[in-house]
Design a protein around this motif. Structure first.
Motif, PDB file in Angstrom:
ATOM      1  N   UNK A  97       5.248  22.328   3.588  1.00 53.79           N
ATOM      2  CA  UNK A  97       6.807  21.930   3.293  1.00 53.79           C
ATOM      3  C   UNK A  97       7.266  20.697   3.362  1.00 53.79           C
ATOM      4  N   UNK A  98       6.502  19.800   4.424  1.00 59.19           N
ATOM      5  CA  UNK A  98       6.780  18.550   4.175  1.00 59.19           C
ATOM      6  C   UNK A  98       5.516  17.655   4.119  1.00 59.19           C
ATOM      7  N   UNK A  99       4.511  18.197   3.586  1.00 51.76           N
ATOM      8  CA  UNK A  99       3.104  17.336   3.265  1.00 51.76           C
ATOM      9  C   UNK A  99       3.182  16.324   2.658  1.00 51.76           C
ATOM     10  N   UNK A 100       4.151  15.832   1.744  1.00 53.52           N
ATOM     11  CA  UNK A 100       4.332  14.710   1.114  1.00 53.52           C
ATOM     12  C   UNK A 100       5.244  13.644   1.307  1.00 53.52           C
ATOM     13  N   UNK A 101       5.628  13.875   2.700  1.00 55.49           N
ATOM     14  CA  UNK A 101       6.621  12.839   3.430  1.00 55.49           C
ATOM     15  C   UNK A 101       5.634  11.701   3.814  1.00 55.49           C
ATOM     16  N   UNK A 102       6.020  10.449   3.665  1.00 54.42           N
ATOM     17  CA  UNK A 102       5.405   9.471   4.249  1.00 54.42           C
ATOM     18  C   UNK A 102       5.217   9.394   5.825  1.00 54.42           C
ATOM     19  N   UNK A 103       4.096   8.917   6.098  1.00 54.30           N
ATOM     20  CA  UNK A 103       4.084   9.049   7.698  1.00 54.30           C
ATOM     21  C   UNK A 103       4.107   7.833   8.527  1.00 54.30           C
ATOM     22  N   UNK A 104       4.304   7.726   9.658  1.00 51.97           N
ATOM     23  CA  UNK A 104       4.652   6.460  10.635  1.00 51.97           C
ATOM     24  C   UNK A 104       3.136   6.018  10.609  1.00 51.97           C
ATOM     25  N   UNK A 105       3.019   4.478  10.602  1.00 56.33           N
ATOM     26  CA  UNK A 105       1.697   3.960  10.691  1.00 56.33           C
ATOM     27  C   UNK A 105       0.961   4.721  12.140  1.00 56.33           C
ATOM     28  N   UNK A 106       1.810   4.593  13.104  1.00 57.90           N
ATOM     29  CA  UNK A 106       1.366   4.765  14.191  1.00 57.90           C
ATOM     30  C   UNK A 106       0.691   6.207  14.271  1.00 57.90           C
ATOM     31  N   UNK A 153       0.823  -1.291   0.067  1.00 60.01           N
ATOM     32  CA  UNK A 153       0.102  -0.003   0.012  1.00 60.01           C
ATOM     33  C   UNK A 153       0.971   1.187   0.076  1.00 60.01           C
ATOM     34  N   UNK A 154       0.476   2.320  -0.554  1.00 56.61           N
ATOM     35  CA  UNK A 154       1.259   3.419  -0.702  1.00 56.61           C
ATOM     36  C   UNK A 154       1.052   4.144   0.642  1.00 56.61           C
ATOM     37  N   UNK A 155       2.355   4.427   1.351  1.00 57.69           N
ATOM     38  CA  UNK A 155       2.189   5.147   2.687  1.00 57.69           C
ATOM     39  C   UNK A 155       1.347   6.511   2.686  1.00 57.69           C
ATOM     40  N   UNK A 156       0.758   6.315   3.720  1.00 58.82           N
ATOM     41  CA  UNK A 156      -0.271   7.792   3.963  1.00 58.82           C
ATOM     42  C   UNK A 156       0.745   8.859   4.194  1.00 58.82           C
ATOM     43  N   UNK A 157       0.326  10.229   3.434  1.00 57.38           N
ATOM     44  CA  UNK A 157       1.129  11.321   3.740  1.00 57.38           C
ATOM     45  C   UNK A 157       0.243  12.366   4.232  1.00 57.38           C
ATOM     46  N   UNK A 158       0.462  13.418   4.952  1.00 63.44           N
ATOM     47  CA  UNK A 158      -0.320  14.363   5.501  1.00 63.44           C
ATOM     48  C   UNK A 158      -1.174  15.035   4.447  1.00 63.44           C
ATOM     49  N   UNK A 199      -6.141   9.209  12.992  1.00 61.25           N
ATOM     50  CA  UNK A 199      -7.531   8.815  12.652  1.00 61.25           C
ATOM     51  C   UNK A 199      -8.439   8.385  13.823  1.00 61.25           C
ATOM     52  N   UNK A 200      -7.846   8.339  14.857  1.00 56.98           N
ATOM     53  CA  UNK A 200      -8.710   7.863  16.199  1.00 56.98           C
ATOM     54  C   UNK A 200      -9.004   9.549  16.672  1.00 56.98           C
ATOM     55  N   UNK A 201      -8.197  10.472  16.491  1.00 55.03           N
ATOM     56  CA  UNK A 201      -8.805  11.936  16.791  1.00 55.03           C
ATOM     57  C   UNK A 201      -9.807  12.510  15.733  1.00 55.03           C
ATOM     58  N   UNK A 202      -9.540  11.998  14.404  1.00 54.85           N
ATOM     59  CA  UNK A 202     -10.625  12.312  13.570  1.00 54.85           C
ATOM     60  C   UNK A 202     -11.852  11.849  13.905  1.00 54.85           C
ATOM     61  N   UNK A 203     -11.922  10.437  14.147  1.00 53.57           N
ATOM     62  CA  UNK A 203     -13.118   9.792  14.548  1.00 53.57           C
ATOM     63  C   UNK A 203     -13.732  10.375  15.894  1.00 53.57           C
ATOM     64  N   UNK A 204     -13.103  10.831  16.815  1.00 52.89           N
ATOM     65  CA  UNK A 204     -13.694  11.524  17.822  1.00 52.89           C
ATOM     66  C   UNK A 204     -14.162  12.901  17.670  1.00 52.89           C
ATOM     67  N   UNK A 205     -13.377  13.606  16.810  1.00 48.22           N
ATOM     68  CA  UNK A 205     -14.029  14.982  16.375  1.00 48.22           C
ATOM     69  C   UNK A 205     -15.563  14.749  15.545  1.00 48.22           C
TER      70      UNK A 205
END
Ligand code: GLN
Length: 285
Positions: free
Chosen positions: A39-48, A3-8, A54-60
């Motif tokens: 400036x760093x929006x395309x960097x791959x993010x850690x899965x954690x 899977x492509x890593x998620x980016x910001x 995603x947890x914060x987003x769901x709570x919001x």
């Protein structure tokens, strides 16, 4: 296939939240400044980190206030700690701070009392702008006082000439030394009537009920604050209270009936009469 890593940028694009809210949650998770999302929006993010977002987003999405999810809210240019034990500082309350600061113009080492301080936002903002002022901040809630204590310690200069803010557990004036007198008293008390449907909407559902409603007509805390002010104010001392959008006439009436002079209201940025106050003139009783 991997899977492509998620980016910001990808997470923001896919988020159901308003863009600003998604950005605040994401910078919180990443420990970034807002500009770094560009400036760093395309960097791959850690899965954690992706999971935390995603947890914060769901709570919001389920309604929790952004300020509680990130544990902070900016007020008067200061970054206040926020927990579910305190009212989230509102931009319109900056009017109360500005008005109190004007009232202190030309006074040296003024004494200021903030009733129902919550986060401490009002007292700490004033104390930071007026390092010489002696500031008392009271709340009935010990949990709120713990938050206010942290904010005061973190945001104020330990060596400010006015000294540390005095934080005290008190039901309005009840625990205050009877001999203390103030040049300025301010409060943003619970002013929502108990049956108001707004209490069941938006952020208010997650804020402490005791900071929002008096469990009565919305004016009972304000009545108590007005009634107790004359014996706590110096001659020419001022009282300013924040209130609901439709309460200005009622609050002015309470102030006039108590014997305050120069009673007036001030409008917030939305043009709503949001605070009312008056002067305790020497000689009236
Ligand atoms: N300003 C809050 C609101 O109407 C109420 C805060 C208060 O009762 N002091 O959302």
């Amino acid at each position: 296939m991997l899977a492509t890593p998620s980016t910001p940028v990808a997470l923001l694009r896919a988020s159901p939240l308003p863009s600003l809210e998604a950005r605040i949650l994401l910078t919180h998770v990443l420990g970034w400044r807002p500009t770094q999302l560009i400036t760093r929006g395309d960097e791959p993010m850690d899965e954690a980190d992706v999971e935390r977002f995603r947890t914060l987003e769901a709570r919001r999405v389920a309604g929790e206030p952004v300020a509680q999810l990130v544990g902070a809210r900016e007020f008067f240019g200061l970054d206040f700690d926020v927990t579910p034990d305190v009212l989230i500082p509102r931009p319109e309350t900056e009017l109360l701070v500005e008005t109190a600061l004007s009232a202190m113009d030309g006074l040296s080492r003024p004494r200021l009392l903030d009733l129902g301080t919550g986060t401490g936002a009002i007292a700490v903002a004033i104390a930071s702008m007026r390092p010489d002022a002696r500031v008392w901040a009271l709340d009935r809630s010990t949990q709120a006082l713990a938050v206010a204590t942290r904010n005061a310690a973190r945001l104020l200069d330990a060596k400010r000439p006015g000294g540390a803010v005095t934080l005290m557990q008190s039901d309005w004036y009840a625990s205050l030394d009877a001999t203390l007198r103030f040049e300025v008293i301010v409060s943003n008390p619970p002013y929502i009537a108990s049956g108001d449907p707004h209490l069941a909407e938006g952020d208010l559902r997650f804020e402490p009920r005791g900071a929002l409603t008096d469990e009565a007509d919305g004016l009972s805390a304000i009545r108590e604050i007005v009634a107790g002010a004359p014996t706590r104010l110096v001659p020419k001392g001022v009282l300013w209270i924040e209130h609901g959008y439709d309460q200005s006439a009622a609050v002015r009436e309470l102030l006039v009936a108590q014997g305050f002079t120069q009673v007036r209201s001030e409008r917030d940025l939305a043009g709503i009469e949001r605070i009312s106050g008056g002067v305790w003139a020497a000689g009236n009783s």
